[in-house]
Design a protein around this motif. Structure first.
Motif, PDB file in Angstrom:
ATOM      1  N   GLU A  18      32.324  -5.941 -15.424  1.00 20.98           N
ATOM      2  CA  GLU A  18      32.366  -6.013 -16.847  1.00 20.98           C
ATOM      3  C   GLU A  18      32.729  -7.501 -17.141  1.00 20.98           C
ATOM      4  N   ASP A  19      32.944  -8.361 -16.320  1.00 26.27           N
ATOM      5  CA  ASP A  19      33.306  -9.775 -16.446  1.00 26.27           C
ATOM      6  C   ASP A  19      31.917 -10.343 -16.542  1.00 26.27           C
ATOM      7  N   ARG A  23      29.583 -12.439 -19.451  1.00 28.41           N
ATOM      8  CA  ARG A  23      29.117 -13.577 -19.112  1.00 28.41           C
ATOM      9  C   ARG A  23      27.502 -13.799 -19.294  1.00 28.41           C
ATOM     10  N   VAL A  24      26.851 -12.664 -19.044  1.00 26.16           N
ATOM     11  CA  VAL A  24      25.564 -12.611 -18.946  1.00 26.16           C
ATOM     12  C   VAL A  24      25.094 -12.444 -20.600  1.00 26.16           C
ATOM     13  N   GLN A  70      18.541  -8.749 -21.750  1.00 24.12           N
ATOM     14  CA  GLN A  70      18.373  -8.517 -23.308  1.00 24.12           C
ATOM     15  C   GLN A  70      19.374  -8.064 -23.957  1.00 24.12           C
ATOM     16  N   GLN A  71      20.116  -6.730 -23.515  1.00 23.13           N
ATOM     17  CA  GLN A  71      20.929  -6.084 -24.060  1.00 23.13           C
ATOM     18  C   GLN A  71      22.510  -6.162 -23.805  1.00 23.13           C
ATOM     19  N   ALA A  72      22.814  -7.208 -23.030  1.00 27.38           N
ATOM     20  CA  ALA A  72      24.002  -7.507 -22.475  1.00 27.38           C
ATOM     21  C   ALA A  72      25.182  -7.528 -23.665  1.00 27.38           C
ATOM     22  N   THR A  73      24.728  -7.997 -24.777  1.00 33.19           N
ATOM     23  CA  THR A  73      25.631  -8.333 -25.869  1.00 33.19           C
ATOM     24  C   THR A  73      26.079  -6.533 -26.170  1.00 33.19           C
ATOM     25  N   GLY A  80      33.117   2.380 -21.788  1.00 34.52           N
ATOM     26  CA  GLY A  80      32.952   2.611 -20.413  1.00 34.52           C
ATOM     27  C   GLY A  80      32.567   1.619 -19.500  1.00 34.52           C
ATOM     28  N   ARG A  81      32.382   1.816 -18.213  1.00 33.11           N
ATOM     29  CA  ARG A  81      32.463   0.743 -17.259  1.00 33.11           C
ATOM     30  C   ARG A  81      30.933   0.093 -17.155  1.00 33.11           C
ATOM     31  N   ALA A  82      30.755  -1.229 -16.588  1.00 38.22           N
ATOM     32  CA  ALA A  82      29.368  -1.731 -16.877  1.00 38.22           C
ATOM     33  C   ALA A  82      28.452  -0.980 -16.062  1.00 38.22           C
TER      34      ALA A  82
END
Length: 193
Positions: A18-19, A23-24, A70-73, A80-82
């Motif tokens: 998640e961290d 950052r991504v 592209q979709q990290a935001t 849920g979890r990353a």
């Protein structure tokens, strides 16, 4: 001699997925690299199980990580979890690739059949193929709706029994029973040994 102001400092725990996603989302390439290293084997394993072809699995895995970048935001830790978020994207993309590949194969097959029929005018085989397809469709109508749905997802959709269970929100044993009973009924209807 120990100096009183020097204390052993415990190393910081490694960042969570998640961290790294957060950052991504800020464009941190090092975080993306760390995330890729951490989860790519799991993603590739899932994709490989669905797509089966190693080269296509590698391509799909690359596409997934481009999508992650592209979709990290859009990632929401409250939902849920990353890793789950990434695996849902991976599953969707892998199934899309299988469907596209099947559609391409079917198009090629239809074109091949058309060319065969055009060049040899084999009306008898065409009629037999159509009648057999109609027999299978008619036999499918004799199944319960639950059996039809489970068989279509498993055999035409390419889903595993566990994935069918998740999609239908029923236990995996129920899915297996529906498929088994449906296939027995189809076999009996079609008179296949």
């Amino acid at each position: 001699m120990r100096l009183p102001w020097l204390r052993a400092v415990a190393p910081a725990p490694p960042p969570t997925h998640e961290d790294l996603i957060r950052r991504v989302a800020l464009g941190d390439e090092a975080a993306f690299e760390a995330l890729y290293d951490a989860v790519s084997p799991t993603v590739f394993g899932l994709v490989r199980r669905i797509v089966r072809d190693p080269a296509q699995s590698e391509e799909v895995t690359q596409e997934i990580f481009v999508e992650v970048w592209q979709q990290a935001t859009r990632f929401d830790a409250d939902r849920g979890r990353a890793l789950s978020w990434i695996l849902v994207m991976a599953h969707r993309r892998a199934v899309d690739r299988v469907r596209a590949s099947q559609a391409s194969t079917e198009r090629d097959l239809r074109q091949g059949i058309k060319e065969y029929q055009d060049s040899y005018d084999d009306v008898q085989e065409s009629v037999e193929t159509k009648l057999e397809a109609e027999r299978v469709l008619k036999a499918m109508e004799s199944l319960t709706a639950a059996q039809q749905e489970a068989i279509r997802l498993a055999y035409y959709g390419g889903y595993t029994h566990q994935e069918v269970a998740n999609l239908l929100r029923v236990p995996v044993g129920t899915v297996k029973t529906r498929i088994r009973d449906g296939m027995i009924r189809l076999r009996d209807k079609l008179g296949v040994a």
